[in-house]
Every structure is written in C-alpha cells, then in structure tokens.
Design a protein around this motif. Sequence first.
Motif, PDB file in Angstrom:
ATOM      1  N   GLU A  69       0.917  -1.045  -0.122  1.00 31.78           N
ATOM      2  CA  GLU A  69       0.482  -0.007  -0.174  1.00 31.78           C
ATOM      3  C   GLU A  69       1.039   1.371   0.176  1.00 31.78           C
ATOM      4  OE1 GLU A  69      -2.637   1.868  -0.591  1.00 31.78           O
ATOM      5  OE2 GLU A  69      -4.347   1.639   0.324  1.00 31.78           O
ATOM      6  N   ARG A  70       0.226   2.085  -0.479  1.00 35.77           N
ATOM      7  CA  ARG A  70       1.484   3.528  -1.299  1.00 35.77           C
ATOM      8  C   ARG A  70       0.911   4.243   0.327  1.00 35.77           C
ATOM      9  NH1 ARG A  70      -1.546   3.403  -5.362  1.00 35.77           N
ATOM     10  NH2 ARG A  70       0.069   2.905  -7.374  1.00 35.77           N
ATOM     11  N   TRP A  71       1.833   4.938   1.310  1.00 38.14           N
ATOM     12  CA  TRP A  71       1.290   5.711   2.914  1.00 38.14           C
ATOM     13  C   TRP A  71      -0.091   6.751   2.511  1.00 38.14           C
ATOM     14  CZ3 TRP A  71       1.626   2.776   6.370  1.00 38.14           C
ATOM     15  CH2 TRP A  71       1.180   3.161   8.454  1.00 38.14           C
ATOM     16  N   VAL A  72      -0.659   6.941   2.066  1.00 37.88           N
ATOM     17  CA  VAL A  72      -1.546   7.458   1.053  1.00 37.88           C
ATOM     18  C   VAL A  72      -2.605   7.717   2.541  1.00 37.88           C
ATOM     19  CG1 VAL A  72      -0.344   7.995  -0.823  1.00 37.88           C
ATOM     20  CG2 VAL A  72      -2.654   7.106  -0.114  1.00 37.88           C
ATOM     21  N   ASN A  73      -3.768   8.843   2.622  1.00 36.83           N
ATOM     22  CA  ASN A  73      -4.911   8.473   3.525  1.00 36.83           C
ATOM     23  C   ASN A  73      -5.417   8.088   1.666  1.00 36.83           C
ATOM     24  OD1 ASN A  73      -4.717  10.262   4.999  1.00 36.83           O
ATOM     25  ND2 ASN A  73      -4.759  12.532   4.222  1.00 36.83           N
ATOM     26  N   ILE A  74      -6.668   7.585   2.410  1.00 39.63           N
ATOM     27  CA  ILE A  74      -8.013   6.634   1.560  1.00 39.63           C
ATOM     28  C   ILE A  74      -8.800   7.174   1.644  1.00 39.63           C
ATOM     29  CG2 ILE A  74      -9.672   7.017   3.795  1.00 39.63           C
ATOM     30  CD1 ILE A  74      -9.735   3.558   3.617  1.00 39.63           C
ATOM     31  N   SER A 157      10.744 -10.222   8.686  1.00 39.52           N
ATOM     32  CA  SER A 157      10.033  -9.782   8.519  1.00 39.52           C
ATOM     33  C   SER A 157       8.513  -9.585   7.517  1.00 39.52           C
ATOM     34  CB  SER A 157      10.208  -8.184   8.928  1.00 39.52           C
ATOM     35  OG  SER A 157      10.875  -8.046  10.639  1.00 39.52           O
ATOM     36  N   PRO A 158       7.774 -10.191   8.264  1.00 39.78           N
ATOM     37  CA  PRO A 158       6.075  -9.817   6.885  1.00 39.78           C
ATOM     38  C   PRO A 158       6.579  -8.772   6.567  1.00 39.78           C
ATOM     39  CG  PRO A 158       5.248 -10.866   9.020  1.00 39.78           C
ATOM     40  CD  PRO A 158       7.063  -9.868   9.334  1.00 39.78           C
ATOM     41  N   LEU A 159       6.866  -7.295   7.329  1.00 38.79           N
ATOM     42  CA  LEU A 159       6.003  -5.958   6.359  1.00 38.79           C
ATOM     43  C   LEU A 159       7.569  -5.423   6.420  1.00 38.79           C
ATOM     44  CD1 LEU A 159       2.675  -5.860   7.917  1.00 38.79           C
ATOM     45  CD2 LEU A 159       3.149  -6.023   5.459  1.00 38.79           C
ATOM     46  N   LEU A 160       7.762  -4.483   5.863  1.00 35.41           N
ATOM     47  CA  LEU A 160       9.107  -3.639   5.705  1.00 35.41           C
ATOM     48  C   LEU A 160       8.298  -2.305   4.897  1.00 35.41           C
ATOM     49  CD1 LEU A 160      12.169  -4.039   3.181  1.00 35.41           C
ATOM     50  CD2 LEU A 160       9.366  -5.005   2.812  1.00 35.41           C
ATOM     51  N   LYS A 161       8.621  -1.545   5.198  1.00 41.18           N
ATOM     52  CA  LYS A 161       8.810  -0.013   4.133  1.00 41.18           C
ATOM     53  C   LYS A 161       9.668   0.703   3.357  1.00 41.18           C
ATOM     54  CE  LYS A 161       9.331   5.231   5.202  1.00 41.18           C
ATOM     55  NZ  LYS A 161       9.977   6.719   5.905  1.00 41.18           N
ATOM     56  N   VAL A 162       9.357   1.375   2.270  1.00 44.97           N
ATOM     57  CA  VAL A 162       9.724   0.728   0.817  1.00 44.97           C
ATOM     58  C   VAL A 162       9.455   1.786   0.649  1.00 44.97           C
ATOM     59  CG1 VAL A 162      10.205  -0.066  -1.777  1.00 44.97           C
ATOM     60  CG2 VAL A 162       9.831  -1.728   0.595  1.00 44.97           C
ATOM     61  N   PRO A 168       5.575   7.769  -6.880  1.00 46.51           N
ATOM     62  CA  PRO A 168       5.604   8.977  -6.067  1.00 46.51           C
ATOM     63  C   PRO A 168       5.192   7.854  -4.758  1.00 46.51           C
ATOM     64  CG  PRO A 168       3.803   7.910  -7.447  1.00 46.51           C
ATOM     65  CD  PRO A 168       5.141   7.944  -7.712  1.00 46.51           C
ATOM     66  N   HIS A 169       5.581   7.937  -3.414  1.00 45.20           N
ATOM     67  CA  HIS A 169       4.816   7.752  -2.111  1.00 45.20           C
ATOM     68  C   HIS A 169       5.477   6.747  -1.327  1.00 45.20           C
ATOM     69  CE1 HIS A 169       1.416  10.232  -3.180  1.00 45.20           C
ATOM     70  NE2 HIS A 169       0.817   9.516  -4.461  1.00 45.20           N
ATOM     71  N   ASP A 170       6.124   7.004  -0.202  1.00 47.31           N
ATOM     72  CA  ASP A 170       6.593   5.746   0.685  1.00 47.31           C
ATOM     73  C   ASP A 170       5.322   4.779   0.554  1.00 47.31           C
ATOM     74  OD1 ASP A 170       9.120   7.194   0.729  1.00 47.31           O
ATOM     75  OD2 ASP A 170       7.983   7.724   3.236  1.00 47.31           O
ATOM     76  N   ARG A 171       5.732   3.275   0.632  1.00 43.98           N
ATOM     77  CA  ARG A 171       5.291   2.063   0.649  1.00 43.98           C
ATOM     78  C   ARG A 171       5.059   1.417   1.752  1.00 43.98           C
ATOM     79  NH1 ARG A 171       3.612   1.576  -5.068  1.00 43.98           N
ATOM     80  NH2 ARG A 171       4.217   3.838  -6.338  1.00 43.98           N
ATOM     81  N   ILE A 172       4.392   0.695   2.471  1.00 44.51           N
ATOM     82  CA  ILE A 172       4.336  -0.413   3.097  1.00 44.51           C
ATOM     83  C   ILE A 172       4.296  -1.517   2.039  1.00 44.51           C
ATOM     84  CG2 ILE A 172       1.944  -0.142   4.053  1.00 44.51           C
ATOM     85  CD1 ILE A 172       3.060  -1.840   6.594  1.00 44.51           C
ATOM     86  N   SER A 173       4.693  -2.588   2.097  1.00 39.24           N
ATOM     87  CA  SER A 173       5.282  -4.442   1.347  1.00 39.24           C
ATOM     88  C   SER A 173       5.163  -5.257   2.394  1.00 39.24           C
ATOM     89  CB  SER A 173       5.997  -4.059   0.427  1.00 39.24           C
ATOM     90  OG  SER A 173       5.760  -4.426  -0.603  1.00 39.24           O
ATOM     91  N   PHE A 174       4.433  -6.042   2.089  1.00 37.95           N
ATOM     92  CA  PHE A 174       5.216  -7.961   2.387  1.00 37.95           C
ATOM     93  C   PHE A 174       6.289  -7.998   1.672  1.00 37.95           C
ATOM     94  CE2 PHE A 174       0.222  -7.494   3.684  1.00 37.95           C
ATOM     95  CZ  PHE A 174       0.269  -8.873   5.253  1.00 37.95           C
TER      96      PHE A 174
END
Length: 229
Positions: A69-74, A157-162, A168-174
């Motif tokens: 997911e992109r680290w943005v508002n829904i 770890s299951p999740l990390l920041k990319v 564009p945008h920081d992401r959280i990813s499995f």
Amino acid sequence: MYQLNEFDKREELDSQLADKVADILTKAVATKGKASIAVSGGSTPKGFFTALSQKDLPWNDITITLADERWVNIESDASNTRLVHENLLQNNAVNAKFFHLKQGDELCEETLADLNLAANSALLPLDVLILGMGEDGHTASLFPCSDEIDDCFTTQSPLLKVSPKTAPHDRISFSFAALKNSKNVFLHISSANKKAVLNSALAETDIKQMPIRAFLQDPEINTNVYWAE
C-alpha cells in the motif's frame, strides 16, 4: 516456477480467476475456520474484484488485505485501500474483514512492529496471494530502484517500508519471505506490454533487477500466471 494461463478476453480471465480463488477460500474456511487473501492495486484487477465479490462465500471468516500500500490517506486516488473498498468489499463480500496496512500518520518502526505482530497473528501464511507486475518488473512494492531492495529479499519480517525512486509515495509492503509462504500464488496481468515484460522476466535470473523473477523462477513457488490481452 510458473504456469501460464492465457485468455482471449479479460472478462473470461476475471471469471475463471474468481472461480479458482473462491474455491480455495471456501476450502480453507472449511478446513481451519478462516481464510486470508492479499490482493494488488491498479486498474487490472477491478473486473476480478467485482466477480469475486459476487461469490457466495463464508465472507465473515475471510480476511482481505493488500500485498502493498502507498502511505496515503484512504481518500486519495492513489490509495489501494480505497480501490479495494470500492470494488471488492461490495456485494456479498461486504461482510469480509479487511486488514489495513496503512494505519496511523507516520510509517515508523513502532507502527511496523505493531503491524508485523498483527499480520503474523491474523493473516499469515496467506491462503491466496494475487500479485500484479509493473513495467519495471516490480511486484507488491519490491522495487528494483529502491534502497530497500536488498531488505525486501533478506528480511524475515512480514512487512517493511519501501521508498521507490521511480514512483511516488512511501510504501508499506509484504516482504518476499512473507509472500513466498503464501499457499496459492497468482500473477494477474493484461496487455501485450505486460506480456513483453513477462517474457523479459523469464529470459534472465537477476531478481533484484526484476523482482517478479523471484516468483516465476523460485522452485519452491508455484505461480499461476493469468494473462489476457
């Protein structure tokens, strides 16, 4: 390894993929009382989302999440969470649970730690994983351009920041480790351009150059590729 399933029309692909996934989720719930599925964003899966949402499944026992997911508002057009709510969490699937990857304002170590604990408890290993693929061969948010590409493949770890450099945008990813353990892996792509990217991915072996290669060539992963023009 991989198996290629080709379809003349996207509607046929969407229907057959929905049938396959529905069967897996139904059997998982019958076996262990719950099921989990991670999906990907973009315009390609919208038809599949609609087809799956109309299936008569034990949705109360099924948890849906995102591969990344992109680290943005829904409210943002860039939000995959919004895409899933508007296209998959509809019809019969309105009763499914949704595991939010984007929680809170800041993607910090504390947030990641909490999400990793929750993911291990509620989701993993995933019963179904639906991957997409970018023109650069990225999948989930395993971006070849990112400084985190090594971590994507080495962390347990299951999740990390990319933070991709070409998007564009920081992401959280499995992570690859979490995605690899999924019981059923699908790659959903369409168009001649994506078929060309797929062929490029199959032609060489550097997974950090094209991360999708890890899912297509790893002998421990059986990736079902669903492609339509």
